[in-house]
Design a protein around this motif. Structure first.
Motif, PDB file in Angstrom:
ATOM      1  N   ILE A 119       0.777  -1.247   0.000  1.00  0.00           N
ATOM      2  CA  ILE A 119       0.000   0.000   0.000  1.00  0.00           C
ATOM      3  C   ILE A 119       0.807   1.297   0.000  1.00  0.00           C
ATOM      4  CG2 ILE A 119      -1.930  -1.142   1.182  1.00  0.00           C
ATOM      5  CD1 ILE A 119      -1.124   0.272   3.757  1.00  0.00           C
ATOM      6  N   ILE A 120       2.103   1.245   0.287  1.00  0.00           N
ATOM      7  CA  ILE A 120       2.830   2.499   0.533  1.00  0.00           C
ATOM      8  C   ILE A 120       3.567   3.013  -0.698  1.00  0.00           C
ATOM      9  CG2 ILE A 120       4.754   3.532   1.818  1.00  0.00           C
ATOM     10  CD1 ILE A 120       3.912   2.022   4.239  1.00  0.00           C
ATOM     11  N   ASP A 121       3.398   4.322  -0.923  1.00  0.00           N
ATOM     12  CA  ASP A 121       4.234   5.061  -1.867  1.00  0.00           C
ATOM     13  C   ASP A 121       4.644   6.364  -1.177  1.00  0.00           C
ATOM     14  OD1 ASP A 121       1.940   6.571  -1.900  1.00  0.00           O
ATOM     15  OD2 ASP A 121       1.387   6.100  -3.963  1.00  0.00           O
ATOM     16  N   GLN A 122       4.990   7.380  -1.965  1.00  0.00           N
ATOM     17  CA  GLN A 122       5.455   8.624  -1.363  1.00  0.00           C
ATOM     18  C   GLN A 122       4.314   9.495  -0.837  1.00  0.00           C
ATOM     19  OE1 GLN A 122       5.448   7.792  -4.489  1.00  0.00           O
ATOM     20  NE2 GLN A 122       5.126   9.524  -5.876  1.00  0.00           N
ATOM     21  N   SER A 123       3.080   9.094  -1.106  1.00  0.00           N
ATOM     22  CA  SER A 123       1.929   9.873  -0.647  1.00  0.00           C
ATOM     23  C   SER A 123       1.520   9.435   0.758  1.00  0.00           C
ATOM     24  CB  SER A 123       0.747   9.669  -1.605  1.00  0.00           C
ATOM     25  OG  SER A 123       0.200   8.362  -1.421  1.00  0.00           O
ATOM     26  N   ASN A 124       0.456  10.053   1.255  1.00  0.00           N
ATOM     27  CA  ASN A 124      -0.061   9.659   2.569  1.00  0.00           C
ATOM     28  C   ASN A 124      -1.320   8.798   2.440  1.00  0.00           C
ATOM     29  OD1 ASN A 124      -1.882  11.557   1.689  1.00  0.00           O
ATOM     30  ND2 ASN A 124      -1.767  12.876   3.490  1.00  0.00           N
ATOM     31  N   ASN A 125      -1.455   8.108   1.315  1.00  0.00           N
ATOM     32  CA  ASN A 125      -2.651   7.285   1.086  1.00  0.00           C
ATOM     33  C   ASN A 125      -2.785   6.159   2.116  1.00  0.00           C
ATOM     34  OD1 ASN A 125      -3.369   8.817  -1.113  1.00  0.00           O
ATOM     35  ND2 ASN A 125      -2.434   7.450  -2.619  1.00  0.00           N
ATOM     36  N   PHE A 180      -6.105   3.649   4.903  1.00  0.00           N
ATOM     37  CA  PHE A 180      -6.151   2.228   5.276  1.00  0.00           C
ATOM     38  C   PHE A 180      -6.019   2.074   6.794  1.00  0.00           C
ATOM     39  CE2 PHE A 180      -4.550  -1.951   6.160  1.00  0.00           C
ATOM     40  CZ  PHE A 180      -5.211  -2.780   5.250  1.00  0.00           C
ATOM     41  N   CYS A 181      -5.062   2.781   7.367  1.00  0.00           N
ATOM     42  CA  CYS A 181      -4.842   2.699   8.813  1.00  0.00           C
ATOM     43  C   CYS A 181      -6.063   3.171   9.599  1.00  0.00           C
ATOM     44  CB  CYS A 181      -3.616   3.517   9.215  1.00  0.00           C
ATOM     45  SG  CYS A 181      -2.052   2.829   8.609  1.00  0.00           S
ATOM     46  N   ILE A 214       1.589   2.281  16.552  1.00  0.00           N
ATOM     47  CA  ILE A 214       2.914   1.711  16.244  1.00  0.00           C
ATOM     48  C   ILE A 214       2.986   1.368  14.759  1.00  0.00           C
ATOM     49  CG2 ILE A 214       4.445  -0.267  16.616  1.00  0.00           C
ATOM     50  CD1 ILE A 214       3.468  -0.324  19.517  1.00  0.00           C
ATOM     51  N   VAL A 215       1.948   0.712  14.250  1.00  0.00           N
ATOM     52  CA  VAL A 215       1.910   0.342  12.830  1.00  0.00           C
ATOM     53  C   VAL A 215       1.835   1.591  11.961  1.00  0.00           C
ATOM     54  CG1 VAL A 215       0.547  -0.810  11.041  1.00  0.00           C
ATOM     55  CG2 VAL A 215       0.898  -1.922  13.252  1.00  0.00           C
ATOM     56  N   LYS A 216       0.983   2.519  12.351  1.00  0.00           N
ATOM     57  CA  LYS A 216       0.818   3.757  11.580  1.00  0.00           C
ATOM     58  C   LYS A 216       2.146   4.510  11.489  1.00  0.00           C
ATOM     59  CE  LYS A 216      -2.952   5.878  12.545  1.00  0.00           C
ATOM     60  NZ  LYS A 216      -3.958   6.766  13.205  1.00  0.00           N
ATOM     61  N   ASN A 217       2.886   4.549  12.578  1.00  0.00           N
ATOM     62  CA  ASN A 217       4.180   5.249  12.575  1.00  0.00           C
ATOM     63  C   ASN A 217       5.219   4.517  11.733  1.00  0.00           C
ATOM     64  OD1 ASN A 217       3.283   7.367  14.175  1.00  0.00           O
ATOM     65  ND2 ASN A 217       3.831   6.345  16.091  1.00  0.00           N
ATOM     66  N   ARG A 218       5.152   3.190  11.716  1.00  0.00           N
ATOM     67  CA  ARG A 218       6.062   2.432  10.837  1.00  0.00           C
ATOM     68  C   ARG A 218       5.801   2.791   9.383  1.00  0.00           C
ATOM     69  NH1 ARG A 218       6.351  -3.915  12.231  1.00  0.00           N
ATOM     70  NH2 ARG A 218       7.944  -3.782  10.599  1.00  0.00           N
ATOM     71  N   PHE A 219       4.527   2.879   9.018  1.00  0.00           N
ATOM     72  CA  PHE A 219       4.169   3.212   7.649  1.00  0.00           C
ATOM     73  C   PHE A 219       4.559   4.657   7.319  1.00  0.00           C
ATOM     74  CE2 PHE A 219       0.495  -0.093   7.294  1.00  0.00           C
ATOM     75  CZ  PHE A 219       1.424  -1.108   7.455  1.00  0.00           C
ATOM     76  N   LYS A 220       4.373   5.547   8.284  1.00  0.00           N
ATOM     77  CA  LYS A 220       4.738   6.952   8.082  1.00  0.00           C
ATOM     78  C   LYS A 220       6.235   7.081   7.830  1.00  0.00           C
ATOM     79  CE  LYS A 220       4.481  11.481  10.356  1.00  0.00           C
ATOM     80  NZ  LYS A 220       4.053  12.202  11.581  1.00  0.00           N
ATOM     81  N   ASN A 221       7.021   6.336   8.575  1.00  0.00           N
ATOM     82  CA  ASN A 221       8.476   6.354   8.413  1.00  0.00           C
ATOM     83  C   ASN A 221       8.882   5.944   7.005  1.00  0.00           C
ATOM     84  OD1 ASN A 221      11.378   6.079   9.183  1.00  0.00           O
ATOM     85  ND2 ASN A 221      10.939   3.892   9.041  1.00  0.00           N
ATOM     86  N   ILE A 222       8.239   4.902   6.483  1.00  0.00           N
ATOM     87  CA  ILE A 222       8.572   4.427   5.135  1.00  0.00           C
ATOM     88  C   ILE A 222       8.140   5.439   4.086  1.00  0.00           C
ATOM     89  CG2 ILE A 222       8.109   2.640   3.418  1.00  0.00           C
ATOM     90  CD1 ILE A 222       7.801   0.662   5.770  1.00  0.00           C
TER      91      ILE A 222
END
Length: 432
Positions: free
Chosen positions: A290-296, A300-301, A309-317
């Motif tokens: 699901i992850i690219d350079q956007s905040n899409n 999902f989150c 914790i999961v949301k922050n992992r995705f934000k980091n990527i």
């Protein structure tokens, strides 16, 4: 007299079966000492078997997989189960009492114990149930043949729908009509795909797929929490890529999860060597989808109420997405900076994720950097607020701003800052 003879026959039968007839594939279950204790307290000597292993733990042990959750089925009603176990100081809590389920805890092991039942009515989410003494009726209300296999503590199998045969032949099928089973609980659509890619050695049954497509909108009735819990189990499967390589399953899964735009990355992960592939846990697999350079990813989150914790992992990527395409990111100097600015776990996520989007980076180099992360000591900023107070700074905004500027210099200089640089910045440089 008759009762005494019956007790002798039952005891002899158990001894003979244990010695000559026990199915070796169930031994790991039989050898769980806590299970032996639970069984001994629920089964009365001389009476019919009152409790059996059922479902996933039986399926997994037959297939040689690791056993995690242990489900038990019993002819005893919930209050009787609680009474017998509480008497032995075994902790029991109500986890689904209206459906006949209680959970027992013994030596940190958890046992979900459900009374035999038949479903009187269902609405696609919940069922109204009636307790029964009939093991076959209990089996008939389950989802798949491979989940309706029972085993007692002596290794004796009760398999009314030939689930073992289906396991051996790689056949995943609903018990009875797929249409009826799906309408009883629409989550079974996702469960079907999970078990299919894990165990099947056949093509999809077209009648089953037809029923899934017909009732797929029923998933809207299922809580997002239940859907996400099932998804997490799917994401742990080593061959999850097969879900998207087949047009039949890909079409349905993307209907359910349209956010999975980057499923092609699963091929890359699948083709990694085992050491690297095993580093991808279910959340990192989800990130790859699901992850690219956007905040899409935020939608999902939010929809599936993932933890912070999961949301922050995705934000980091997502935040570092473009940097992962830059060769400079992969220097040890930069990796050390990333560790300081975030954490080792965050940096490992970035290195692994980079394999999905940067075809120029060599896998061997990623492995070396991951090893470096593990041994790298996180730098500690050597200047404190107390140090600045010696130069006349009072606690407050100015002090915090100065600390930040010095920290920036320190980081940019590879975590080195000379005393004269500090003093010059503070306006106390010696002019002699």
């Amino acid at each position: 007299m008759f009762k005494k003879i019956k007790n002798i026959v039952l005891k002899t039968d158990r001894l003979l079966y244990k010695k000559f007839g026990s199915d070796k594939s169930t031994k790991p279950l039989e050898n769980i000492k806590e299970a032996k204790i639970i069984f001994s307290h629920l089964n009365d000597p001389g009476k019919e078997i009152a409790v059996r292993f059922v479902g996933g733990c039986v399926r997994k042990v037959i297939c040689g997989e690791n056993i995690d959750d242990i489900d038990l089925a019993t002819s005893l009603e919930p209050n009787e189960v609680k009474k017998k176990l509480n008497k032995e100081d075994i902790k029991v809590i109500d986890t689904g009492i209206s459906h006949g389920t209680v959970t027992a805890f013994l030596n940190k092991k958890k046992f979900e114990i459900t009374t035999l039942r038949k479903d009187i009515s269902t609405d696609g989410r919940h069922a109204n149930v009636q307790f029964t003494l009939d093991w076959e009726q209990d089996a008939a209300r389950r989802d798949f043949t491979i989940n309706a296999i029972y085993a007692d503590m002596y290794g004796r199998i009760f398999d009314p729908f030939n689930g073992i045969s289906d396991l051996k032949n790689g056949i995943v099928k609903f018990i009875g009509s797929p249409e009826e089973r799906i309408q009883e609980d629409y989550l079974r659509i996702l469960r079907y795909f999970r078990f299919f890619i894990q165990y099947s050695r056949t093509s999809y049954d077209q009648d089953t797929i037809k029923s899934i497509k017909q009732y797929i909108n029923g998933l809207n009735k299922i809580s997002n929490e239940r859907i996400f819990d099932e998804l997490k189990k799917i994401l742990t499967l080593k061959n999850i890529n097969e879900l998207f390589e087949c047009e039949t399953s890909r079409e349905i899964i993307l209907n359910i999860f349209p956010q999975f735009k980057f499923y092609d990355r699963l091929k890359i992960i699948h083709n990694l060597d085992k050491k690297l592939r095993n580093q991808f846990n279910n959340y990192l697999i989800l990130a790859s989808l699901i992850i690219d350079q956007s905040n899409n990813y935020e939608y999902f989150c939010h929809k599936y109420k993932t933890s912070n914790i999961v949301k922050n992992r995705f934000k980091n990527i997502s935040k570092n997405f473009e940097d992962l395409k830059n060769k400079k990111f992969y220097s040890e100097e930069n990796i050390k900076k990333q560790i300081y600015l975030s954490s080792k776990d965050d940096v490992l996520d970035l290195l692994l994720f980079s394999l999905c989007i940067n075809s120029k980076i060599k896998r061997h180099d990623i492995e070396k950097l991951m090893d470096y992360v593990k041994i790298c000591k996180t730098p500690k900023f050597p200047i404190s607020g107390d140090y600045l107070k010696k130069y006349g700074y009072e606690p407050g905004q100015a002090l915090g701003k100065k600390l930040k500027s010095l920290e920036k210099i320190w980081i940019e200089n590879n975590f080195i800052i000379e005393k004269k640089v500090v003093e010059k910045s503070l306006g106390k440089v010696d002019k002699n």
